[in-house]
Write an enzyme that holds these catalytic residues in place. Structure first.
Site, PDB file in Angstrom:
ATOM      1  N   LYS A  40       0.849  -1.207   0.000  1.00 47.46           N
ATOM      2  CA  LYS A  40       0.000   0.000   0.000  1.00 47.46           C
ATOM      3  C   LYS A  40       0.882   1.253   0.000  1.00 47.46           C
ATOM      4  O   LYS A  40       0.600   2.212  -0.715  1.00 47.46           O
ATOM      5  CB  LYS A  40      -0.876   0.019   1.245  1.00 47.46           C
ATOM      6  CG  LYS A  40      -1.518   1.354   1.550  1.00 47.46           C
ATOM      7  CD  LYS A  40      -2.390   1.333   2.786  1.00 47.46           C
ATOM      8  CE  LYS A  40      -1.613   1.648   4.020  1.00 47.46           C
ATOM      9  NZ  LYS A  40      -1.335   3.083   4.266  1.00 47.46           N
ATOM     10  N   ASN A  41       1.970   1.207   0.802  1.00 44.49           N
ATOM     11  CA  ASN A  41       2.774   2.419   0.983  1.00 44.49           C
ATOM     12  C   ASN A  41       3.808   2.638  -0.106  1.00 44.49           C
ATOM     13  O   ASN A  41       4.614   3.563  -0.024  1.00 44.49           O
ATOM     14  CB  ASN A  41       3.426   2.402   2.377  1.00 44.49           C
ATOM     15  CG  ASN A  41       2.373   2.477   3.459  1.00 44.49           C
ATOM     16  OD1 ASN A  41       1.221   2.812   3.190  1.00 44.49           O
ATOM     17  ND2 ASN A  41       2.746   2.125   4.684  1.00 44.49           N
ATOM     18  N   ARG A 114      -3.851  11.092   2.969  1.00 48.52           N
ATOM     19  CA  ARG A 114      -2.842  12.163   3.003  1.00 48.52           C
ATOM     20  C   ARG A 114      -2.118  12.272   1.676  1.00 48.52           C
ATOM     21  O   ARG A 114      -1.261  13.123   1.486  1.00 48.52           O
ATOM     22  CB  ARG A 114      -1.815  11.849   4.101  1.00 48.52           C
ATOM     23  CG  ARG A 114      -2.376  11.970   5.491  1.00 48.52           C
ATOM     24  CD  ARG A 114      -1.499  11.275   6.498  1.00 48.52           C
ATOM     25  NE  ARG A 114      -0.107  11.674   6.414  1.00 48.52           N
ATOM     26  CZ  ARG A 114       0.379  12.794   6.901  1.00 48.52           C
ATOM     27  NH1 ARG A 114      -0.429  13.646   7.452  1.00 48.52           N
ATOM     28  NH2 ARG A 114       1.666  13.079   6.814  1.00 48.52           N
ATOM     29  N   CYS A 138      -4.976   8.199   9.116  1.00 49.14           N
ATOM     30  CA  CYS A 138      -5.378   7.555  10.380  1.00 49.14           C
ATOM     31  C   CYS A 138      -5.074   8.506  11.537  1.00 49.14           C
ATOM     32  O   CYS A 138      -4.079   9.203  11.561  1.00 49.14           O
ATOM     33  CB  CYS A 138      -4.599   6.260  10.576  1.00 49.14           C
ATOM     34  SG  CYS A 138      -5.205   4.950   9.536  1.00 49.14           S
ATOM     35  N   ASP A 328       4.432   0.181  11.992  1.00 44.94           N
ATOM     36  CA  ASP A 328       3.201  -0.471  11.520  1.00 44.94           C
ATOM     37  C   ASP A 328       3.129  -1.923  11.954  1.00 44.94           C
ATOM     38  O   ASP A 328       2.101  -2.575  11.790  1.00 44.94           O
ATOM     39  CB  ASP A 328       3.128  -0.424   9.994  1.00 44.94           C
ATOM     40  CG  ASP A 328       3.176   0.998   9.487  1.00 44.94           C
ATOM     41  OD1 ASP A 328       3.792   1.246   8.448  1.00 44.94           O
ATOM     42  OD2 ASP A 328       2.629   1.868  10.174  1.00 44.94           O
ATOM     43  N   VAL A 350       8.022   6.484  16.621  1.00 46.46           N
ATOM     44  CA  VAL A 350       7.737   7.134  15.328  1.00 46.46           C
ATOM     45  C   VAL A 350       6.505   8.025  15.408  1.00 46.46           C
ATOM     46  O   VAL A 350       6.493   9.145  14.911  1.00 46.46           O
ATOM     47  CB  VAL A 350       7.569   6.075  14.211  1.00 46.46           C
ATOM     48  CG1 VAL A 350       7.215   6.737  12.882  1.00 46.46           C
ATOM     49  CG2 VAL A 350       8.833   5.233  14.079  1.00 46.46           C
TER      50      VAL A 350
HETATM   51  C1  EPZ Z   1       4.271   6.559   6.099  1.00 47.42           C
HETATM   52  O1  EPZ Z   1       3.550   7.603   6.711  1.00 47.42           O
HETATM   53  C2  EPZ Z   1       3.299   5.387   6.042  1.00 47.42           C
HETATM   54  N1  EPZ Z   1       2.123   5.780   5.286  1.00 47.42           N
HETATM   55  C3  EPZ Z   1       2.900   4.984   7.459  1.00 47.42           C
HETATM   56  O2  EPZ Z   1       2.062   3.833   7.356  1.00 47.42           O
HETATM   57  C4  EPZ Z   1       4.160   4.597   8.220  1.00 47.42           C
HETATM   58  O3  EPZ Z   1       3.801   4.247   9.537  1.00 47.42           O
HETATM   59  C5  EPZ Z   1       5.124   5.783   8.237  1.00 47.42           C
HETATM   60  O4  EPZ Z   1       5.417   6.176   6.878  1.00 47.42           O
HETATM   61  C6  EPZ Z   1       6.428   5.446   8.933  1.00 47.42           C
HETATM   62  O5  EPZ Z   1       7.025   4.345   8.332  1.00 47.42           O
HETATM   63  C7  EPZ Z   1       2.188   5.834   3.946  1.00 47.42           C
HETATM   64  O6  EPZ Z   1       3.220   5.617   3.350  1.00 47.42           O
HETATM   65  C8  EPZ Z   1       0.914   6.200   3.234  1.00 47.42           C
HETATM   66  P1  EPZ Z   1       6.405   9.887   8.248  1.00 47.42           P
HETATM   67  P2  EPZ Z   1       4.153   9.113   6.700  1.00 47.42           P
HETATM   68  O7  EPZ Z   1       6.357  11.140   7.435  1.00 47.42           O
HETATM   69  O8  EPZ Z   1       4.895   9.327   5.441  1.00 47.42           O
HETATM   70  C9  EPZ Z   1       6.271  13.205  11.586  1.00 47.42           C
HETATM   71  C10 EPZ Z   1       0.094   2.599   7.612  1.00 47.42           C
HETATM   72  O9  EPZ Z   1      -0.563   2.136   8.539  1.00 47.42           O
HETATM   73  N2  EPZ Z   1       6.107  14.187  10.492  1.00 47.42           N
HETATM   74  O10 EPZ Z   1       7.612   9.008   8.183  1.00 47.42           O
HETATM   75  O11 EPZ Z   1       3.062  10.049   7.038  1.00 47.42           O
HETATM   76  C11 EPZ Z   1       5.015  12.374  11.765  1.00 47.42           C
HETATM   77  O12 EPZ Z   1       4.059  13.067  12.547  1.00 47.42           O
HETATM   78  C12 EPZ Z   1       0.680   3.991   7.729  1.00 47.42           C
HETATM   79  O13 EPZ Z   1       0.321   2.022   6.512  1.00 47.42           O
HETATM   80  C13 EPZ Z   1       6.134  15.533  10.804  1.00 47.42           C
HETATM   81  O14 EPZ Z   1       6.317  15.916  11.961  1.00 47.42           O
HETATM   82  O15 EPZ Z   1       5.153   8.983   7.937  1.00 47.42           O
HETATM   83  C14 EPZ Z   1       5.536  11.155  12.466  1.00 47.42           C
HETATM   84  O16 EPZ Z   1       5.689  11.426  13.855  1.00 47.42           O
HETATM   85  C15 EPZ Z   1       0.511   4.569   9.119  1.00 47.42           C
HETATM   86  N3  EPZ Z   1       5.957  16.439   9.804  1.00 47.42           N
HETATM   87  C16 EPZ Z   1       6.925  10.972  11.849  1.00 47.42           C
HETATM   88  O17 EPZ Z   1       7.266  12.247  11.244  1.00 47.42           O
HETATM   89  C17 EPZ Z   1       5.767  16.064   8.497  1.00 47.42           C
HETATM   90  O18 EPZ Z   1       5.619  16.938   7.614  1.00 47.42           O
HETATM   91  C18 EPZ Z   1       6.967   9.893  10.788  1.00 47.42           C
HETATM   92  O19 EPZ Z   1       6.083  10.283   9.776  1.00 47.42           O
HETATM   93  C19 EPZ Z   1       5.733  14.681   8.202  1.00 47.42           C
HETATM   94  C20 EPZ Z   1       5.910  13.754   9.215  1.00 47.42           C
END
Ligand code: EPZ
Length: 457
Positions: A40-41, A114, A138, A328, A350
């Site tokens: 999915k990701n 998103r 989510c 995840d 995370v």
């Molecule tokens: C991706 O989310 C995945 N989703 C998530 O999977 C996964 O858990 C996550 O990466 C970490 O591996 C998709 O790819 C669609 P991040 P993403 O940016 O890109 C903070 C699932 O269940 N952050 O690595 O949104 C954020 O709040 C989902 O399949 C900021 O602060 O994750 C978090 O604490 C859940 N500002 C951390 O970084 C930003 O602009 C990691 O987020 C962006 C992120």
């Protein structure tokens, strides 16, 4: 009905769930074989990458999940033609007639996804403008997009906040730049990749995420004509090119789904062959799975995950970016840890609020305490900030049936596992959310011998 439930009901209906409630008679081991398709990701981002090509792209092993439907709808409101290919799970994406879309149409298709934030780079390159509605995803923290906006501004995007979202333009075009991420954000790394490949000049990204899904997106972009290197110090360098072609690609398998079914095998004393799963991308998960007491056999066409008998053992887990233990993976595994003999600890580093799902497990008899301290080998960003991001799981405890409302994607799958392993009959509602990331999960549960009824069927 709350917006999440509405979203889920709509998602559930789209994937053949008449109601969004299933009644489960638990206590039986899950046994059999299921197949996982593309991640999915990765798949959702690969579909966005097709916007950058001057010619059509072919993406294979696309899973039947509602997140893919969301991206397909968003691409189509932007004039991209998306058609089913010759083989099952194949999409043909033709961006020839890409055009701007109205915010209201984007919002209508985005739902709680998103993904619209990742359309910005490609649309700015092709059209000189992009719109993003207020984003969902989510409820596992506030899911900010500050990193994304900072990245796009550094490339030269002009960002205008509107009452209904954000409008972006690139009057001077997008120019390569140096970026250092404050955290190895997967999404922000994808934002850089999807923008830098067509920017003028070179881009250097320090502190990048290097998850397998990111590396597979880089594979796709290289096929399109991009020039991208990934150095040992997580620095990614991209040389902008004038044009990119379409790609043909078979997506990396979904290791999050594979790990979820593995946890289900452990929690239900079962034996599940996950076709399509591969060892390299699951190495860290397999180590933990073995330490808990699970067994696995690696085959050419998948991995067999099973409970070999005996007691499950407690573990200490600290989620992290790749190659660490994926965030995840922790929710489904926590259910198995409620059956381990002793005290397990999960330190979620995370996301700040990713234990919302344990409330239902506690109602079912689990012994889980949540803490705001960093209960791991090193303090994380959320320590001393009142975020409840560590869990102490004491087992074994007998789980009994309950009525459950699914809160989010991975937590929802954990609730399914808990209901399947608990004695008695549970009603699990709002399950449409699960179809966001688990293709055909109702069919798969049937293939594994689960005893349940979809209400309304
Ligand atoms: C991706 O989310 C995945 N989703 C998530 O999977 C996964 O858990 C996550 O990466 C970490 O591996 C998709 O790819 C669609 P991040 P993403 O940016 O890109 C903070 C699932 O269940 N952050 O690595 O949104 C954020 O709040 C989902 O399949 C900021 O602060 O994750 C978090 O604490 C859940 N500002 C951390 O970084 C930003 O602009 C990691 O987020 C962006 C992120």
């Amino acid at each position: 009905m709350n917006p999440l439930a509405q979203d889920a009901r709509a998602a559930g209906a789209r994937v053949g769930l008449t109601g969004d409630t299933i009644t489960i008679n638990g206590g039986q081991p899950l046994k059999g074989r299921i197949e996982v398709k593309g991640a999915k990701n990765l798949v959702t981002k690969a579909m966005v990458a097709a916007l950058l090509g001057e010619t059509p792209s072919i993406l294979r092993d696309v899973p039947d999940i509602s997140d893919v439907r969301v991206v397909r709808g968003l691409l189509e409101v932007h004039g991209v033609k998306v058609a089913l290919g010759a083989e099952p799970g194949e999409l043909i994406l033709d961006p020839k007639d890409v055009e701007s879309a109205h915010m209201v149409d984007i919002d209508a298709h985005a739902g709680s996804s998103r993904i619209p934030i990742l359309f910005c780079g490609p649309l700015l390159h092709r059209l000189g403008e992009a719109f993003i509605p207020d984003l969902g995803g989510c409820r596992i923290g506030d899911r900010p997009i500050d990193f994304h906006l900072e990245v796009l501004a550094k490339f030269g995007a002009v960002i205008e906040k509107l009452p209904s979202g954000i409008r972006m333009t690139a009057p001077e075009g997008l120019v390569g730049t140096k970026i250092e991420l404050p955290y190895p954000s997967v999404g922000a790394t994808e934002q850089v990749l999807l923008t830098a490949v067509r920017a003028t000049g070179k881009t250097e990204l320090t502190g990048a995420a290097i998850e397998p899904e990111i590396m597979d997106l880089i594979n796709i972009l290289q096929k399109m004509g991009a020039i991208i290197s990934v150095d040992t110090d997580r620095v990614i360098r991209i040389e902008g090119v004038d044009s990119l072609t379409g790609y043909t690609h078979r997506a990396l398998f979904d290791r999050n789904e594979a790990a979820s079914w593995a946890a289900a095998a452990l929690a239900t004393n079962g034996d599940i062959f996950v076709g399509g799963a591969r060892q390299p991308e699951m190495l860290t998960f397999l180590n933990v799975f073995r330490k808990v007491g699970g067994a696995f056999d690696i085959h050419d066409d998948g991995i067999r995950f099973y409970h070999p008998g005996g007691e499950l053992s407690p573990v200490v887990i600290e989620t992290d970016v790749h190659p660490g233990f994926m965030t995840d993976w922790q929710q489904p595994l926590v259910v198995a840890l409620t059956q381990a003999h002793g005290v397990s600890i999960v330190h979620e580093t995370v996301y700040e609020q990713r234990f919302g799902f344990v409330e239902a497990l506690i109602d079912m008899g689990a012994n889980i305490q949540l803490q705001s301290d960093c209960l791991g080998s090193h303090p994380c960003r959320f320590g001393q900030r009142n975020f409840v991001h560590s869990a102490i799981i004491s087992g074994p405890t007998t789980l009994h049936a309950a009525d459950i409302v699914v809160p989010d994607l991975r937590g929802g799958f954990s609730h399914l596992i808990a209901a399947l392993s608990a004695e008695g009959t549970s009603r699990v509602s709002n399950v449409g959310i699960i179809s966001r990331g688990y293709g055909d999960f109702i069919t798969k549960l049937r293939q594994l011998g689960a005893n349940f009824v979809v209400e309304g069927e």
